[in-house]
Structure formats: structure tokens, C-alpha cells
Scaffold this active site. Structure first.
Site, PDB file in Angstrom:
ATOM      1  N   ASP A  31      22.397  12.538  50.140  1.00 41.54           N
ATOM      2  CA  ASP A  31      23.719  11.989  49.825  1.00 41.54           C
ATOM      3  C   ASP A  31      23.725  11.431  48.413  1.00 41.54           C
ATOM      4  OD1 ASP A  31      25.843   9.321  51.150  1.00 41.54           O
ATOM      5  OD2 ASP A  31      26.357  11.275  50.274  1.00 41.54           O
ATOM      6  N   LYS A  87      25.043  16.074  43.868  1.00 40.00           N
ATOM      7  CA  LYS A  87      25.091  17.390  44.530  1.00 40.00           C
ATOM      8  C   LYS A  87      24.149  18.405  43.880  1.00 40.00           C
ATOM      9  CE  LYS A  87      29.383  18.525  42.049  1.00 40.00           C
ATOM     10  NZ  LYS A  87      29.084  17.653  40.922  1.00 40.00           N
ATOM     11  N   ASP A  98      25.301  15.441  53.089  1.00 39.12           N
ATOM     12  CA  ASP A  98      26.707  15.037  52.991  1.00 39.12           C
ATOM     13  C   ASP A  98      27.402  15.849  51.894  1.00 39.12           C
ATOM     14  OD1 ASP A  98      28.553  12.033  52.070  1.00 39.12           O
ATOM     15  OD2 ASP A  98      29.018  13.583  53.543  1.00 39.12           O
ATOM     16  N   ASN A  99      28.718  15.919  51.952  1.00 37.61           N
ATOM     17  CA  ASN A  99      29.544  16.486  50.872  1.00 37.61           C
ATOM     18  C   ASN A  99      29.317  17.958  50.591  1.00 37.61           C
ATOM     19  OD1 ASN A  99      28.529  13.455  49.591  1.00 37.61           O
ATOM     20  ND2 ASN A  99      30.675  13.808  50.142  1.00 37.61           N
ATOM     21  N   GLU A 129      35.323  10.995  53.338  1.00 38.98           N
ATOM     22  CA  GLU A 129      35.444   9.618  53.822  1.00 38.98           C
ATOM     23  C   GLU A 129      36.820   9.015  53.486  1.00 38.98           C
ATOM     24  OE1 GLU A 129      32.839  10.822  52.154  1.00 38.98           O
ATOM     25  OE2 GLU A 129      32.275   9.629  50.446  1.00 38.98           O
TER      26      GLU A 129
HETATM   27  O1  LIG Z   1      28.228  11.684  43.996  1.00 35.63           O
HETATM   28  C1  LIG Z   1      28.296  11.507  45.232  1.00 35.63           C
HETATM   29  N1  LIG Z   1      27.148  11.167  45.886  1.00 35.63           N
HETATM   30  C2  LIG Z   1      27.116  10.969  47.219  1.00 35.63           C
HETATM   31  N2  LIG Z   1      28.194  11.043  47.988  1.00 35.63           N
HETATM   32  C3  LIG Z   1      29.404  11.332  47.394  1.00 35.63           C
HETATM   33  C4  LIG Z   1      30.543  11.359  48.237  1.00 35.63           C
HETATM   34  O2  LIG Z   1      30.388  11.100  49.588  1.00 35.63           O
HETATM   35  C5  LIG Z   1      31.791  11.658  47.696  1.00 35.63           C
HETATM   36  F1  LIG Z   1      32.852  11.663  48.540  1.00 35.63           F
HETATM   37  C6  LIG Z   1      31.954  11.915  46.332  1.00 35.63           C
HETATM   38  C7  LIG Z   1      33.320  12.214  45.813  1.00 35.63           C
HETATM   39  C8  LIG Z   1      34.032  13.300  46.358  1.00 35.63           C
HETATM   40  C9  LIG Z   1      35.320  13.563  45.924  1.00 35.63           C
HETATM   41  C10 LIG Z   1      35.907  12.749  44.954  1.00 35.63           C
HETATM   42  F2  LIG Z   1      37.149  12.971  44.535  1.00 35.63           F
HETATM   43  C11 LIG Z   1      35.197  11.654  44.424  1.00 35.63           C
HETATM   44  C12 LIG Z   1      33.916  11.376  44.864  1.00 35.63           C
HETATM   45  C13 LIG Z   1      30.822  11.878  45.461  1.00 35.63           C
HETATM   46  C14 LIG Z   1      31.008  12.169  44.004  1.00 35.63           C
HETATM   47  C15 LIG Z   1      31.214  13.474  43.594  1.00 35.63           C
HETATM   48  C16 LIG Z   1      31.442  13.738  42.246  1.00 35.63           C
HETATM   49  C17 LIG Z   1      31.445  12.700  41.324  1.00 35.63           C
HETATM   50  F3  LIG Z   1      31.655  12.954  40.011  1.00 35.63           F
HETATM   51  C18 LIG Z   1      31.204  11.391  41.744  1.00 35.63           C
HETATM   52  C19 LIG Z   1      31.007  11.121  43.087  1.00 35.63           C
HETATM   53  C20 LIG Z   1      29.534  11.583  46.010  1.00 35.63           C
HETATM   54 MG   LIG Z   2      28.384  11.327  50.173  1.00 40.27          MG
END
Ligand SMILES: O=c1[nH]cnc2c(O)c(F)c(-c3ccc(F)cc3)c(-c3ccc(F)cc3)c12
Ligand SMILES: [Mg+2]
Length: 215
Positions: free
Chosen positions: A141, A144, A169-170, A199
Site C-alpha cells: 500500500d 504504485k 491496495d489500489n 476509500e
Molecule cells: O500513493 C498511495 N499510496 C497508498 N495508497 C494510496 C491510496 O489508497 C490512494 F487512494 C491514492 C489516491 C488515489 C486516487 C487519488 F485521486 C488520490 C490518491 C494514493 C495516491 C496515488 C497517487 C498519488 F499521486 C498520491 C496518492 C495512494
Molecule cells: Mg492505498
């Protein structure tokens, strides 16, 4: 200077949760993220899927990549059997500082070892530094683009063995296409997708569970 979002999330925990009560910490964070400010915790919907898997697996050695504020750390640690070992890696020192306090508020500091630093630097050192031989569960998590290289490094270090479960996750939002292709196409993994939502939103996201079948 203005407090950061993680610091505001911690204030919400301190204001609403009961010291030593993990469920109240989880509830306080979910309330804050749903009604005050969105934050990238795994959340209540995907968190329930995570809970079910931890309960079913009853893992002894757990690795979490990406602690953030410690929400999933608390969700996992509260369900671990006595004597289990749980290491969580966080790259961002500000996130780690908040996570330590959230984990402490839940009264779970004795169950969790929070390690600050880059996963790629720490993975090769986990065995000699923590005396861990392999992980029963790895929760991915963090960033990515790190899911696939870190998985390969865990394989190379022998920390993933027959039966190890990877939970990512994701895998849809923001998406981890190279990782998904790898675990879904590899003859060494049995992979399945748990459909859910990003989430605190209606956007699709989900968790990918991949069981290592051995080399
Ligand atoms: O980076 C992550 N790590 C772990 N879990 C994450 C998560 O559960 C998320 F929902 C997001 C997310 C997804 C969609 C969105 F619009 C914003 C943030 C991120 C994420 C993705 C890209 C970024 F530039 C910054 C944060 C993460
Ligand atoms: Mg996540």
C-alpha cells in the site's frame, strides 16, 4: 505553519478515540476522512476485506509496505495472534511520526515495528536485522510503481515462500498495471481480485490477493 493533513487526522483521533481501543481509532479516522478531509487510508470498505483475510490467515509474520498514518497498521495489528511479528515500512518521516502516535493511541505499539526508510533499501536487510525468515502476509500500500520491484526483491531475498499471501491496495485506482500483469500471468501465483471502492468514495478500486505457489 498550518498543520499537515496527517497531523489534523491525528488530532481527530486524539479528540474522538478512546486510548487503548483500536476500534475507536479506526472509527475516528473513518469519520474524519468521510466528513472532514479525504485521506488515503485503505478505508472501511476495503478495510473489511483486509480484516477478513487477516482473520482467515492468522498470519505470524506480516510486512506492510506503506504505513501512512497507521490506519491499516491498526486494522491488521488488532487482529494478530499473540506472538505475531508485524513490520511496517514508511518512507515519509512526517507520516511515520503521525503513525507512531496513532498506533500508540490504539495501544498496539508492542505489536508493531515501524521502520522508516525506502522499501527497496530495507527489504534486503529485514532477515539479518529483524531475524525474520519469511512473511505469511505482505500488504502492499505504498507507491504504485514500487509494487513490482519490491515483490521481485522479496522473492529474491527468500522472504516470499510457498503460501505467502500478497494483498495489494489500489490495483485499479490509481492502478498498478505492471504488478497486476505479473501476478496474474505468473504460474507461481494464484491471484484474485476483490472488487471494492476507492476509500470514502464511489469510484471503483479493489484489492488483489496473490498466493505464492512456490518456485
Ligand atoms: O500513493 C498511495 N499510496 C497508498 N495508497 C494510496 C491510496 O489508497 C490512494 F487512494 C491514492 C489516491 C488515489 C486516487 C487519488 F485521486 C488520490 C490518491 C494514493 C495516491 C496515488 C497517487 C498519488 F499521486 C498520491 C496518492 C495512494
Ligand atoms: Mg492505498
Amino acid at each position: 505553519t498550518r498543520k499537515s493533513r496527517p497531523q489534523r487526522l491525528l488530532k481527530a483521533v486524539e479528540g474522538k478515540a478512546t486510548l487503548g481501543d483500536p476500534q475507536s481509532v479506526i472509527t475516528a479516522i473513518d469519520h474524519f476522512c468521510r466528513h472532514k478531509e479525504w485521506a488515503m487510508n485503505v478505508g472501511d470498505e476495503k478495510g473489511s476485506i483486509l480484516d477478513s483475510l487477516v482473520i482467515e490467515l492468522s498470519p505470524v509474520n506480516v510486512l506492510e509496505l506503506g504505513t501512512y498514518c497507521g490506519y491499516s497498521t491498526v486494522r491488521i495489528a488488532r487482529l494478530l495472534p499473540p506472538g505475531a511479528r508485524f513490520i511496517t515500512l514508511e518512507f515519509n518521516p512526517d507520516y511515520a511520526a503521525v503513525a507512531r502516535q496513532v498506533i500508540g493511541w490504539a495501544g498496539l505499539e508492542d505489536k508493531v515495528q515501524l521502520v522508516e526508510g525506502a522499501s527497496g533499501d530495507w527489504i534486503p536487510r529485514l532477515r539479518e536485522h529483524f531475524g525474520v525468515q519469511m512473511f505469511d502476509l505482505v500488504f502492499l500500500d505504498h507507491w504504485k510503481d514500487q509494487y513490482l520491484p519490491d515483490t521481485k526483491q522479496l522473492e529474491e531475498c527468500g522472504l516470499i515462500q510457498k503460501g505467502t499471501v500478497l494483498l495489494a491496495d489500489n490495483v485499479i485506482c490509481p492502478g498498478t498495471p505492471d504488478y497486476l500483469k505479473y501476478v496474474r500471468n505468473s504460474p507461481h501465483y494464484d491471484s484474485r481480485y476483490y472488487r471494492s471502492h476507492l476509500e470514502y468514495t464511489k469510484v471503483e478500486d479493489g484489492l488483489e490477493k496473490s498466493v505464492f505457489l512456490g518456485f
